[in-house]
Design an enzyme around this catalytic site. Structure first.
Site, PDB file in Angstrom:
ATOM      1  N   CYS A 111       0.818  -1.223   0.000  1.00 49.72           N
ATOM      2  CA  CYS A 111       0.000   0.000   0.000  1.00 49.72           C
ATOM      3  C   CYS A 111       0.850   1.271   0.000  1.00 49.72           C
ATOM      4  CB  CYS A 111      -0.956  -0.001   1.185  1.00 49.72           C
ATOM      5  SG  CYS A 111      -1.925  -1.513   1.289  1.00 49.72           S
ATOM      6  N   HIS A 255      -2.772   6.881   3.034  1.00 52.44           N
ATOM      7  CA  HIS A 255      -3.301   5.589   2.578  1.00 52.44           C
ATOM      8  C   HIS A 255      -4.664   5.383   3.237  1.00 52.44           C
ATOM      9  CE1 HIS A 255      -3.951   1.531   1.566  1.00 52.44           C
ATOM     10  NE2 HIS A 255      -3.630   1.029   2.737  1.00 52.44           N
ATOM     11  N   ASN A 285     -10.297   0.028   0.979  1.00 52.51           N
ATOM     12  CA  ASN A 285      -8.836   0.023   0.891  1.00 52.51           C
ATOM     13  C   ASN A 285      -8.432  -0.575  -0.452  1.00 52.51           C
ATOM     14  OD1 ASN A 285      -6.110  -0.530   1.054  1.00 52.51           O
ATOM     15  ND2 ASN A 285      -6.194  -1.382   3.126  1.00 52.51           N
TER      16      ASN A 285
HETATM   17  O1  UT7 Z   1      -3.541  -1.611   3.619  1.00 51.47           O
HETATM   18  C1  UT7 Z   1      -3.508  -2.694   4.504  1.00 51.47           C
HETATM   19  C2  UT7 Z   1      -3.432  -2.164   5.841  1.00 51.47           C
HETATM   20  N1  UT7 Z   1      -4.398  -2.795   6.720  1.00 51.47           N
HETATM   21  C3  UT7 Z   1      -4.945  -2.088   7.692  1.00 51.47           C
HETATM   22  O2  UT7 Z   1      -4.689  -0.916   7.796  1.00 51.47           O
HETATM   23  C4  UT7 Z   1      -5.807  -2.766   8.690  1.00 51.47           C
HETATM   24  C5  UT7 Z   1      -5.509  -2.248  10.061  1.00 51.47           C
HETATM   25  N2  UT7 Z   1      -6.402  -2.795  11.035  1.00 51.47           N
HETATM   26  C6  UT7 Z   1      -7.684  -2.379  11.129  1.00 51.47           C
HETATM   27  O3  UT7 Z   1      -8.108  -1.505  10.412  1.00 51.47           O
HETATM   28  C7  UT7 Z   1      -8.536  -2.980  12.201  1.00 51.47           C
HETATM   29  O4  UT7 Z   1      -7.719  -3.739  13.074  1.00 51.47           O
HETATM   30  C8  UT7 Z   1      -9.671  -3.864  11.634  1.00 51.47           C
HETATM   31  C9  UT7 Z   1     -10.700  -3.004  10.925  1.00 51.47           C
HETATM   32  C10 UT7 Z   1      -9.107  -4.898  10.685  1.00 51.47           C
HETATM   33  C11 UT7 Z   1     -10.362  -4.576  12.792  1.00 51.47           C
HETATM   34  O5  UT7 Z   1     -10.854  -3.603  13.719  1.00 51.47           O
HETATM   35  P1  UT7 Z   1     -10.622  -3.775  15.282  1.00 51.47           P
HETATM   36  O6  UT7 Z   1     -11.267  -2.651  15.942  1.00 51.47           O
HETATM   37  O7  UT7 Z   1      -9.143  -3.953  15.488  1.00 51.47           O
HETATM   38  O8  UT7 Z   1     -11.424  -5.084  15.596  1.00 51.47           O
HETATM   39  P2  UT7 Z   1     -10.889  -6.430  16.254  1.00 51.47           P
HETATM   40  O9  UT7 Z   1      -9.988  -7.168  15.325  1.00 51.47           O
HETATM   41  O10 UT7 Z   1     -10.368  -6.122  17.627  1.00 51.47           O
HETATM   42  O11 UT7 Z   1     -12.233  -7.239  16.414  1.00 51.47           O
HETATM   43  C12 UT7 Z   1     -13.218  -6.856  17.387  1.00 51.47           C
HETATM   44  C13 UT7 Z   1     -14.382  -7.831  17.274  1.00 51.47           C
HETATM   45  C14 UT7 Z   1     -13.943  -9.280  17.286  1.00 51.47           C
HETATM   46  O12 UT7 Z   1     -14.922 -10.040  18.004  1.00 51.47           O
HETATM   47  P3  UT7 Z   1     -14.665 -10.447  19.508  1.00 51.47           P
HETATM   48  O13 UT7 Z   1     -13.413 -11.297  19.505  1.00 51.47           O
HETATM   49  O14 UT7 Z   1     -14.494  -9.174  20.274  1.00 51.47           O
HETATM   50  O15 UT7 Z   1     -15.898 -11.221  19.859  1.00 51.47           O
HETATM   51  C15 UT7 Z   1     -13.985  -9.677  15.831  1.00 51.47           C
HETATM   52  O16 UT7 Z   1     -14.208 -11.062  15.645  1.00 51.47           O
HETATM   53  O17 UT7 Z   1     -15.051  -7.629  16.036  1.00 51.47           O
HETATM   54  C16 UT7 Z   1     -15.162  -8.875  15.352  1.00 51.47           C
HETATM   55  N3  UT7 Z   1     -15.137  -8.626  13.918  1.00 51.47           N
HETATM   56  C17 UT7 Z   1     -16.256  -8.316  13.229  1.00 51.47           C
HETATM   57  N4  UT7 Z   1     -17.540  -8.181  13.605  1.00 51.47           N
HETATM   58  C18 UT7 Z   1     -18.440  -7.848  12.667  1.00 51.47           C
HETATM   59  C19 UT7 Z   1     -14.096  -8.620  13.077  1.00 51.47           C
HETATM   60  N5  UT7 Z   1     -14.492  -8.330  11.837  1.00 51.47           N
HETATM   61  C20 UT7 Z   1     -15.835  -8.142  11.898  1.00 51.47           C
HETATM   62  C21 UT7 Z   1     -16.823  -7.812  10.960  1.00 51.47           C
HETATM   63  N6  UT7 Z   1     -18.098  -7.679  11.383  1.00 51.47           N
HETATM   64  N7  UT7 Z   1     -16.524  -7.610   9.652  1.00 51.47           N
END
Ligand code: UT7
Length: 328
Positions: A111, A255, A285
């Protein structure tokens, strides 16, 4: 020596996937995706090859630049989602747009790719006086590398292309490129021919994995933590080389991965969000396309005008990061 962006063009496929569309195949909601990422919808390439989208954006950039395509001496394409391992997307685009006097290669810095590529273009222009114009084209079809059963990644990405024709100039330009390979395992994808199904993190270390492979693996939290520091650092390192500060910058084009990452970076830099161009709500993204796509849109809308100072800041798999400070 700086760069003048003579003309830009972009292309996105017609097909849209809204947040609600994802609720049909994974356990998610529009509310979760909006509040955690800022994304509302994204484009999907369908039949269109990566190079095809790059070609469309390139044709528009050449037209906007008002140049003879035969005067392009180099085509640099950025992609992490090429249609082939070889030939490069750049070679195909070079032929397709009729840039018969151009050399061509692909650059993969994930990216951060467009920041790396603009800086590379500038260096080519500085060291080869016979070179008049460079076409820098970003083209990505992330949708082909995504596991649509993995809700943690599939909702994030979109497809598209954006391109710029650049020439040498004495305008302000500075860059800082970086990489922290210790984070390589945080975000990776294999070639589609090898990748088949869901994999685990340890697949990274196996050339001949026993298990079927995941297409794109991401440790979202690890990338998030890296990103919120990498974006301000990328800008500050580039800016300090030319003695400018965040207050001299008219617009930052970051980005487009997650609006929370952008907000945190803005806060760390002490810059209002009004100075950040955000397009991820409608494109998601798009990896290396995201910065030029956002810049192209801001130019077309008249938000970014000639003479303005810009901060282009990216991060991505690698983990790479990079910043450019330049005058438009
Ligand atoms: O260009 C590539 C660069 N990539 C990035 O910049 C990604 C960077 N990371 C992020 O943007 C974030 O970490 C994410 C958007 C990927 C995830 O957000 P988060 O606030 O870090 O969520 P999390 O991984 O801590 O997940 C929180 C909860 C989890 O459930 P539990 O374990 O708390 O029960 C996940 O399983 O949200 C759940 N979850 C979802 N729920 C509904 C994860 N994805 C989803 C979803 N819908 N799509």
């Amino acid at each position: 020596m700086g760069l003048n962006i003579l003309g830009m063009g972009s292309y996105v496929p017609e097909q849209k996937l809204t947040n609600n569309d994802f609720t049909k195949f994974v356990e998610t909601s529009d509310e979760w995706i909006r509040t955690r990422t800022g994304i509302v919808e994204r484009r999907m390439a369908g039949w269109e090859p990566t190079w095809y989208m790059g070609k469309q954006a390139s044709l528009k950039a050449v037209e906007a630049a008002g140049i003879d395509v035969g005067d392009i001496g180099l085509v640099i394409s950025t992609t992490v989602t090429p249609d082939f391992l070889t030939p490069s997307m750049a070679s195909i685009i070079q032929y397709e747009i009729g840039a018969e006097n151009a050399a061509a290669f692909d650059l993969n810095a994930a990216c951060s790719g467009y920041v790396y590529a603009l800086d590379t273009a500038r260096r080519f222009l500085e060291t080869d006086s016979s070179l008049k114009y460079v076409l820098v084209v970003a083209n990505e079809a992330l949708s082909r590398f995504i596991d649509f059963k993995d809700r943690t990644t599939c909702i994030l990405f979109g497809d598209g292309a954006a391109a710029a024709v650049v020439e040498r100039s004495d305008k302000l330009f500075s860059s800082h490129l970086g990489s922290d390979g210790s984070g390589a395992r945080s975000l990776f994808a294999r070639n589609l021919d090898i990748a088949q199904e869901i994999a685990v993190e340890s697949d990274f270390d196996s050339g001949f994995p026993e298990k079927p492979m995941h297409q794109l693996y991401q440790d979202g939290k690890a990338v998030y933590k890296f990103a919120v520091n990498a974006l301000p650092t990328a800008f500050e390192r580039a800016a300090e080389k030319v003695g400018i500060t965040k207050d001299d910058v008219d617009f930052f084009i970051p980005h487009q991965a997650n609006v929370r990452i952008i907000e945190t970076a803005a806060k760390k830099l002490g810059v209002s969000m009004d100075k950040f161009i955000v397009t991820l709500d409608h494109y998601g993204n798009t990896s290396s396309v995201s910065i030029p796509l956002a810049l192209c849109e801001a130019i077309e809308k008249g938000t970014v005008k000639r003479g303005m100072k810009l901060g282009l800041i990216g991060f991505g798999a690698g983990l790479t990061y990079g910043g450019i400070v330049m005058e438009y």
